[in-house]
Design a protein around this motif. Sequence first.
Motif: not given
Length: 443
Positions: A263-268, A301-313, A320-323, A358-363
């Motif tokens: 989430g840090v290094g990959g983004f840059y 933004i869209a990915v974080i919102i969608v994946v953030g809701r998936m994290a609780d389930r 993070t593993l699959w991302g 962003s899948i891993a970053y979201a959670v």
Amino acid sequence: MSTVGQVTPGAPPGAATAVSGKDAGRVAFASFVGTALEWYDYFLFGTASAIVFNRLYFTTLNPTAATLAAFATFGVGFAARPIGALVFGWLGDRMGRKPALLITVVMIGAATGLIGLLPGYATIGIAAPLLLVLLRLVQGIAVGGEWGGAITLAVEHAPPEKRGWYAALPQVGSPVGTLLSSGAFALVLLLPSDAFDAWGWRLPFLIAFPLMAIAVYIRRRVEESPLFDEMMEHNEQAKVPALDVFRKAWGRLLVAMASATLGVGGFYMLTTFMISYGTDTLGLSRSLMVNGTLVAAVVEIAVIIVVGRMADRLGPGRVTLWGGLLSAVFAFPLFWLVETRNPFVIVLAMATGVAVLSIAYAVSGALLAELFPAQLRYTGVALSYNLAGALTGFLPFLATALLAAGGGASWPAALLLMTLSLITALGGFLGGRMRVRDNVAAA
């Protein structure tokens, strides 16, 4: 008076702390707004490193050396972030999450605004790059305490069954900050080149001053963490949180660092380095590459919102593993697509790459927060995230050096991105099995 975090008087240590869903949402939104403003300040430096600082502050060097020097200055901010994590982690775990976050927002806003006022090398000589490095250090120290505090505050106000979702909201601050900073540069890049070099590039930095005032106002309205209030009541704070993290939770620290790496290094790699690679090596326009980051930020933004809701389930570790694995698969194809020099394909590649990582970053916030107990959380989250940043912040510098050594071939950069992805996948696999549960209850 808000009912957030009310604790029954005289309750024993460990008693359930009540949290309100309504107030949790308000605090998470406030954390998001403050974080977005801080990331705006921080991300400006990355874009400017690729298209401004190499020409105006390191003018005595050849083009490749100037770009390397600018990226090294960019990386200094990451090296300083663990210092901020130590300082503000101690303050946040000992004195409160809120005062730490107020100080960080003032520091980064002031440092960023002053960069906009800093004369170039042609005016004050060697003092220009030296002062630039100093201001970048201040930025890094402030951000080192910011993200961990924002995540900690959001998580500790959240109902236990929705921590993944509320922890994802401050994460949206990152792409919004990217959107604001890239958008600001996209606008000033419309100016004639002479005007841009003379004063246009400074405008996005000077905006940091009014944004700082807004962020301070928002942070002052955020209430203290209910779990921290409970710890204060029972005098349960760690005396030196960082020592306890290194002595008692070093394994959790390493796992947290691994899970945060992508989430840090990959983004840059896909923004700062990609802008430089596209403009300097492939001969693409600066506007095209900056606009690519704009599109990528919207998608993120869209990915974080969608994946953030998936994290609780599904659990943040599994996500993070699959991302991480998915990002590893995409690493080489992303660079191949950029090398087509087709504007549409380039923007698509940048957006896809940022979306996948962003899948891993979201959670990441939810996973890191639940790897450490409340007494060590601010320090643990801040240290792990920023040590990962310190180790990966020089990746644009390293990728540029490898690019020059390899005659412009992109495979070393793609290999670096793949390695980061696999490290994060491992962190997610282990982190999902090491989560700590706080004793909290919905109000």
